[in-house]
Structure formats: C-alpha cells, structure tokens
Scaffold this motif. Structure first.
Motif, short mmCIF file in Angstrom:
data_model
loop_
_atom_site.label_atom_id
_atom_site.label_comp_id
_atom_site.label_asym_id
_atom_site.label_seq_id
_atom_site.Cartn_x
_atom_site.Cartn_y
_atom_site.Cartn_z
N UNK A 111 -3.42 10.30 -33.88
CA UNK A 111 -2.29 11.09 -33.41
C UNK A 111 -1.14 10.19 -32.94
N UNK A 112 -1.49 9.20 -32.12
CA UNK A 112 -0.46 8.28 -31.62
C UNK A 112 0.16 7.48 -32.75
N UNK A 113 -0.67 7.03 -33.69
CA UNK A 113 -0.17 6.20 -34.79
C UNK A 113 0.81 6.99 -35.66
N UNK A 114 0.47 8.24 -35.97
CA UNK A 114 1.33 9.05 -36.84
C UNK A 114 2.66 9.34 -36.15
N UNK A 115 2.59 9.79 -34.90
CA UNK A 115 3.81 10.20 -34.20
C UNK A 115 4.71 9.00 -33.91
N UNK A 116 4.14 7.99 -33.25
CA UNK A 116 4.96 6.85 -32.84
C UNK A 116 5.37 6.01 -34.04
N UNK A 117 4.46 5.84 -35.01
CA UNK A 117 4.80 5.07 -36.21
C UNK A 117 5.93 5.70 -37.00
N UNK A 118 5.91 7.03 -37.11
CA UNK A 118 6.97 7.73 -37.86
C UNK A 118 8.31 7.62 -37.13
N UNK A 119 8.30 7.86 -35.83
CA UNK A 119 9.55 7.79 -35.06
C UNK A 119 10.12 6.37 -35.09
N UNK A 120 9.24 5.36 -34.98
CA UNK A 120 9.69 3.98 -35.03
C UNK A 120 10.33 3.65 -36.37
N UNK A 121 9.74 4.17 -37.45
CA UNK A 121 10.31 3.92 -38.78
C UNK A 121 11.67 4.58 -38.94
N UNK A 122 11.79 5.80 -38.43
CA UNK A 122 13.07 6.52 -38.54
C UNK A 122 14.14 5.89 -37.66
N UNK A 123 13.72 5.16 -36.62
CA UNK A 123 14.67 4.49 -35.73
C UNK A 123 14.50 2.97 -35.83
#
Length: 309
Positions: A111-123
């Motif tokens: 859960x943490x990897x998907x959410x934080x990884x996606x947001x980090x990639x978008x930013x």
C-alpha cells in the motif's frame, strides 16, 4: 495456459527433491549429537541414547535416514521432533502465526509503495519526491533489529500504542507492531521500484496518445499508467512474501512471536533434521506456487504478455 501451468508445477518435483536432500545433508553434517544434547548437563544412560537413536533412525547412514524421511512425507507424515511432538502439529501451530504476520507486513509494504511511489513519480524532482527518497534510503540503511528496538521502545513502551511483545496472544491485533516494522523495512525497495516504473510508463507512447485523445488525468493514471507499472512491484512483493513465510527470525525473536522463524531457529540449534527439512519443504512448495500465481497475474496486468507453447 494449461500447458504453462502444468510445466511450472512439474518444475516443483526436482526443486522438492533437491531442496530436501540438500537441507537434510546440511543438518546431517552439523557437529554434535542431537540426542545427547536433549539431556543438557545431565549424563544420559547409554541404553536410552541408543534407543532414541534407533527410534529416530540416527544410527542409520545418511541416505537411509533420508529415505525414511521421504517415505513419511509421501504418507503425509512430516516426522516428529526429538521431544516427541509431531512436526505436523508444530507446523500447524506456528505457520498461521507467521502467515498472518506476513500478510499484514506485505499489505503495509504494498500500500505504501503504490501510493508514495506513484506520487513521487508524478512529482519527480520536487520536495515530496526528494523527501520520500531520503526516507526510503534511511529504511534501507537501518538494520531490522535496530528498527525493531526503536519501534518497540517508542511506539509500545513510551507512547503505549501497541503491545511491546506478542507472546501466546497472537491474534491480528497483537501482530501490528512487528508487521509495521517488517512492512517499513521492505517498503523502501518497492517504493523505489514503483517510482521508477511509473516514470518510465509516463514516457510511453500510449500514455501520450491517451492524453491526446482528451482523456482526463484521473483516468489515465490509474488505468493506463498504474496497471502497466505494477509488474516489478508485484514481483518484488511476491519474493518478500516468500521470505516472510520462511520466518522473519530476528523480528519474531525480538517481539516474541511464536511463529516459524523462532521454531526453525531452535530446531537448527537442536539439530532436529525432520523439523528443519519439513519446514523448508513446505516453504519451497509455497514459494513456487506463489511465484506461479504472480506469473499468471502478469497476463492480467499487461495484455502484451501471453503464455505461448
């Protein structure tokens, strides 16, 4: 598809025999006498020692011992410990505890990897992205036993949010603290994989095409980007799940979790070959089946993947 599944299942056979033979040999080659070790500091009666050796076939050559063990496996009997307990009962008692812990830790990690990884990639390159990368590096660098002691001291003892140890009470709620520690220790690698995969997917032609067709970002990201970015994260998560099922020995020891990690460690110390080999055998089969399931999920996540003859 059926042929692919059948081939993968047939691969379990040489893996099964190779793993059991290797592990059994390693336990067989350990120095010391496990029967004498059962008596501790006491001097055992030689007749009793010989009787126990004969009972557990320890007076037989290595290949004969292995033959007795494999014969029992095919009859559904995983053997017995040197204290007289059935390995089937020990596994049935400890595996559900470790399985619950593994499921909780993987859920936190994924859960943490998907959410934080996606947001980090978008930013990418912004404050949030740089901060999350630094935090991920910290979790990678800090040893698991240090993270366990810190979590135990602050979250359990100082703040009282969780129980400091698990013990005999090992329901879902009692396993939160060790699950959080394991999830955070595994999360960093998955988050970085997710971030890199999303960044790579965002640069693909089909994503540009989706935007050019006028699709909103709220549809492009979950449907076109996330779905095609999950494969490396799922692969890593499946590997982590297999590792956790083997038993997070250090974490289980610190939090006094009565799972397979503690049991396996004690069995190795006591040279209990049937216990060690039986546990490893079950883990090999579970690990192979989990990886087979992950391979089949690839075709659902990425339509370009097909299972050909």
């Amino acid at each position: 598809m059926f042929g692919y599944i059948l081939r993968r299942l047939l691969q379990v056979i040489p893996v099964f025999f190779g793993a059991t033979l290797l592990i059994y040999f390693m336990v067989f080659a350990l120095p010391g006498d496990p029967i004498v070790a059962l008596f501790g500091d006491k001097t055992p009666n030689p007749a009793v020692v010989e009787q126990l050796r004969a009972q557990y076939h320890l007076d037989q050559p290595f290949l004969v011992q292995y033959f007795y063990y494999i014969t029992g496996i095919f009859q559904g009997d995983l053997g017995s410990t040197f204290s007289g307990q059935s390995v089937n009962d020990v596994l049935a008692r400890t595996l559900p505890v470790t399985a619950r812990l593994a499921v909780m830790a993987i859920a936190i990690e994924f859960t943490l990897a998907i959410i934080i990884g996606t947001i980090s990639a978008l930013r990418k390159g912004k404050l949030f992205d740089n901060t999350m990368l630094v935090i991920a590096l910290i979790f990678v660098a800090v040893p698991i036993f240090v993270l366990s002691f810190l979590a135990q001291y602050f979250l359990a003892i100082q703040w009282g949010w969780f129980k400091p140890t698990v013990g005999a009470q090992n329901d879902w709620g009692d396993l939160w603290l060790p699950a959080i520690v394991l999830g955070l220790s595994l999360y960093a690698t998955s988050m970085r994989l997710m971030r890199s995969s999303v960044i790579d997917t965002l640069n693909q032609d089909w994503v540009r095409t989706a935007y050019s067709k006028g699709l909103p970002r709220r549809r492009v990201i979950p449907v076109h980007v996330l779905r095609n970015s999950l494969i490396p994260v799922i692969t890593n998560t499946a590997t982590n799940f297999g590792v956790l099922l083997v038993g997070a020995t250090v974490t289980e020891g610190i939090f006094n979790v009565p799972g397979v990690g503690n049991t396996l460690f004690l069995a190795i110390q006591k040279h209990e070959g049937p216990t060690v080999v039986s546990f490893v055998t079950v883990f090999v089969i579970i690990y192979v089946l989990v990886n087979l399931l992950v391979d089949l999920l690839y075709g659902l996540l990425d339509p370009r993947i097909r299972y050909v003859k």
